[in-house]
Each structure stands twice: as structure tokens, then as C-alpha cells.
Design an enzyme around this catalytic site. Structure first.
Site, mmCIF file in Angstrom:
data_model
loop_
_atom_site.group_PDB
_atom_site.id
_atom_site.type_symbol
_atom_site.label_atom_id
_atom_site.label_comp_id
_atom_site.label_asym_id
_atom_site.label_seq_id
_atom_site.Cartn_x
_atom_site.Cartn_y
_atom_site.Cartn_z
ATOM 1 N N GLU A 170 -0.465 4.863 -0.281
ATOM 2 C CA GLU A 170 -1.243 6.109 -0.399
ATOM 3 C C GLU A 170 -0.336 7.322 -0.238
ATOM 4 O OE1 GLU A 170 -2.324 3.575 1.521
ATOM 5 O OE2 GLU A 170 -4.530 3.508 1.559
ATOM 6 N N THR A 173 -4.389 5.900 -21.482
ATOM 7 C CA THR A 173 -4.227 4.617 -20.810
ATOM 8 C C THR A 173 -2.860 4.069 -21.220
ATOM 9 O OG1 THR A 173 -5.485 3.622 -22.629
ATOM 10 C CG2 THR A 173 -6.658 4.009 -20.560
ATOM 11 N N TYR A 201 0.851 -1.197 0.000
ATOM 12 C CA TYR A 201 0.000 0.000 0.000
ATOM 13 C C TYR A 201 0.881 1.240 0.000
ATOM 14 C CZ TYR A 201 -4.951 -1.041 0.413
ATOM 15 O OH TYR A 201 -6.241 -1.381 0.135
#
Ligand code: DSN
Length: 424
Positions: free
Chosen positions: A63, A234, A61
Site C-alpha cells: 500500500e 487496460t 503487500y
């Protein structure tokens, strides 16, 4: 790096843990090998990308942004995100890059929500003329939050009527002018969009998701060179990277864009995807990628020429990029859904496609969309494009005849057998 014996150990473990999913995976791999992928938004990821997507970065993770994370243990995630950002900036000649969007839709949503207020007007391309769902289709959430107004193309030659566009812009006073497409077979003059946007004080955004790889390779125009404020792409289409999104913008919008992606719209970025994007940007800067991108364009022109020579009617009469749209109703008297199904039966994967102001509904539209990025990644060239055009025209003219389709399917297999799928 996984050695082939490690890969077979992984497969043996999966065979025990979940044989159903292993069977589906093997089926999909066999389908990709035997069939020919002609959907213009699909491609074969670089083998390095597949390795990184299945790597330890998927466990982490992260963030926040490099140097400003909420959790510990970020020495390597910071490194890959910094590399991804600096490589993306250099590849696209951009001032700022955000590599965290999870895919194309959140990428575009982050731009609208970061730079505009709900209810603001956005001028974008009509969906049936080649625009995208995230450019404000009424069925999309963005279509409910913002007020989208439209510009169209001249179906005869694909040109955008900038006088009409300017008139709509003057009347509706958009806060943002969006250009970009998913089924428009031509290139844009971005400076013309910028001029209209400047006249009405609107921001400019280009969604180049389909052609990001072709712009990276400098074989198509870069909207940032025309002074666009924001460009989105993308990373999994012509770039051959992981599924994901990239936003590049002027430095003055960096803070708004970053805050809009996180914490505005998303939580933890997918760091396995960020690592794979970093490697993609490195590979896309190499001369070999430029040669690939040039061949994608040459193949699309060759495919368009070979279809036209067989009396197949193409929307706008041809292509200037990697895709083309054939009019199945006008040429063969069948709708796009029937055409897609017939092409599936002979091993050619395509998608049914609305054509400009299509009188038919989206699930049974008039067209079929074709593209060359995946076939080119397998190493096919203009000679193969002629055989592909022949198989397409003969299949759609065969009226469902099972014997003819079996012979055509054998021709597809003969073609794909000579060109292995990268990474599989
Ligand atoms: N689904 C992509 C395409 O096929 O163009 C765009 O989101």
C-alpha cells in the site's frame, strides 16, 4: 524462470492438491490451442507476463507508492513500480503514470471519482454505438453517481457528428468529455473532442483500453498528442500484458489521480501484476511489437475485406482498427446469440454484440464482434484471414447443418494446428 521440469513438478503438485482445478486448467489450455480466439478484447499474454504473474511478487503487500509505503520490505516492489511508471510514461509520451488500478473498471472509476464530484455531468459515447459499461451505463454504479449524457455515431460510416456533440455539450455543460470504445470499428480525431471540451471548459479523458497496444506501437493516434488530460488503458488486451489498468495524465492531475486510486478506491496493489506490466511496457517499446501491431491492423482490414467479398454486412462498412462488427440479422437472418453459438461449434470464439440503436435486446442482439489481436499473436496473417472469413460466412450460412459444421470445425483445427499459442 520456470524450467519445463519445474513446470511439470508444479502440475504434479496441483494434481494431488486439486485435481478438479487441474483438469479445468488443462481443458482451457486445450480449448485455447485448438480454437481460434476472435474476441477483440482478448489476447495471449507474453510468456514473460505469465511467469511474473505466478512469481513471489504475488506474496507482497505494498500500500502506498514507491518511497512512501505503509509496510516494510519494499526494496524490490519499489523498483518494479518505478520501472513500470517510467516505462509507461515513455511509451505513451505521458507526464504521469499510475500503474496500480486492479483492472479496467476501477481504473475508470478512479478517474471520475478523483477529478469530479458526485452528480457532475459526463459526456460519453452511447453504449450501443460502441461505448463501454464504465462510461456510465445505467446499470453501472458510475451511472448512478454521475449524470451521463450521450453522443452517437453515424452507423453508415461510423463518423461522429461533432455538430450534434457540440450541441449536447453546450446544452448540458459536462465537466468531462469521455471518448473510447469497446465495439467501435473506427478511429477518432481526438483534436475534435478536445476542441468541444475546451469550448465548454470540460476535462478530456480517453479510455483506449482496446487499442492501448496499437497506440503504444504508434500505429494509431495517441490522444495525449492532442492535449488530452487523462488516458486510461487496460494492459491485457492489445498490449498482451497482465490483467490490469494504467492511468496516464498531465502532471497537474497526478496527485488527484494517485490519491483516488490509493487510498481512495483500492487497497494493496497486485505487485505481481505491476511487475508483469513493467515487462509488458518494455516489450511493447520494441520494433517487434510495432510490427505485431501493424499486422493486427492489416489483418483486421483483410478480414473485413474478405467478409465483405462474401456479402457479409459490417457495421460502418469496415474497420480502421483491430475489430469489426458483423450484422448477423441483416446478413444471415439469425441473431447474434445464435451466430455466436454456431461459431463456437466450429471452434471460432466470438461474442454477440449490440449494434447502433439495436432493436434487439443485449442477450440476443443483432451483431457479432470480431477482432484480430489474438490470431495475430499466434502469427497468422492476411492469407489466414481469408480462410477465417470463409469459415465464418459458411458457418453462419449453414443453418445449423451438423455435417457442414463438422467439416468447418475440421478446417478451424487445420488452421490452429499450424499456429501454436504463445506461452502455452
Ligand atoms: N470486456 C471488455 C470487452 O470485451 O470489450 C471490455 O471491458
Amino acid at each position: 524462470m520456470n524450467t519445463s521440469s519445474e513446470r511439470s513438478q508444479d502440475r504434479a503438485r496441483l494434481a494431488v492438491s486439486d485435481p478438479d482445478i487441474l483438469l479445468a486448467l488443462q481443458g482451457e489450455e486445450a480449448r485455447q490451442r485448438a480454437g481460434l480466439e476472435l474476441i477483440p478484447s482478448e489476447n495471449y499474454a507474453f510468456p514473460e507476463v505469465l511467469t511474473l504473474l505466478g512469481s513471489a511478487f504475488t506474496n507482497k503487500y505494498s500500500e502506498g507508492y514507491p518511497g512512501r509505503r505503509y509496510y516494510g520490505g519494499q526494496e524490490f516492489t519499489d523498483e518494479i513500480e518505478n520501472l513500470a511508471r517510467s516505462r509507461a510514461k515513455s511509451l505513451f509520451r505521458a507526464e504521469h503514470a499510475n500503474v496500480q488500478p486492479l483492472s479496467g473498471s476501477p481504473m475508470n472509476q478512479a478517474v471520475y471519482l478523483g477529478l469530479l464530484e458526485p452528480g457532475d455531468t459526463i459526456l460519453a459515447m452511447d453504449l450501443s454505438h460502441g461505448g463501454h459499461l464504465t462510461h456510465g451505463a445505467p446499470v453501472s454504479h458510475m451511472g448512478r453517481i454521475f449524470r451521463f449524457v450521450r453522443y452517437k455515431t453515424d452507423p453508415a460510416n461510423g463518423a461522429i457528428d461533432f455538430e450534434a456533440l457540440r450541441k449536447v455539450a453546450r446544452e448540458t455543460k459536462p465537466k468531462m468529455v469521455v471518448c473510447g470504445y469497446s465495439s467501435y470499428p473506427r478511429d477518432y480525431d481526438y483534436a475534435d473532442f478536445k476542441r468541444v471540451a475546451d469550448e465548454v471548459g470540460a476535462l478530456t479523458m480517453a479510455d483506449v483500453s482496446h487499442i492501448g497496444g496499437l497506440i503504444a506501437a504508434d500505429v494509431m493516434r495517441n490522444p495525449l498528442d492532442a492535449g488530452f488530460d487523462v488516458m486510461t488503458t487496460t494492459t491485457h488486451k492489445s498490449l498482451r500484458g497482465p490483467r490490469g489498468g494504467l492511468i496516464v495524465c498531465k502532471e497537474k492531475f497526478a496527485k488527484q489521480i494517485d490519491a483516488s486510486v490509493f487510498p481512495g478506491l483500492q487497497g494493496g496493489p497486485h505487485m505481481n501484476q505491476v511487475a508483469a506490466a513493467a515487462t509488458t511496457f518494455r516489450l511493447a517499446a520494441l520494433p517487434a511489437f510495432r510490427a505485431y501491431a501493424a499486422q493486427v491492423l492489416a489483418n483486421a482490414k483483410a478480414l473485413a475485406g474478405a467478409l465483405t467479398a462474401r456479402q457479409v454486412k459490417l457495421v460502418t462498412g469496415g474497420t480502421d482498427n483491430h475489430l469489426l462488427v458483423l450484422d448477423a440479422v441483416q446478413t444471415f437472418g439469425i441473431d447474434g446469440a445464435k451466430a455466436q453459438a454456431a461459431l463456437d461449434r466450429v471452434g471460432l470464439t466470438t461474442n454477440k454484440q449490440v449494434i447502433p440503436d439495436d432493436p434487439l435486446p443485449p442477450m440476443r442482439p443483432s451483431g457479432v464482434r470480431l477482432g484480430t489481436p489474438a490470431a495475430t499473436a499466434r502469427g497468422m496473417g492476411v492469407i489466414e484471414m481469408d480462410e477465417i472469413a470463409a469459415i465464418i460466412a459458411e458457418t453462419l450460412g449453414a443453418d445449423g447443418d451438423a455435417g457442414a459444421e463438422a467439416a468447418l470445425a475440421a478446417r478451424t483445427l487445420a488452421l490452429t494446428a499450424r499456429f501454436p499459442v504463445p506461452g502455452l
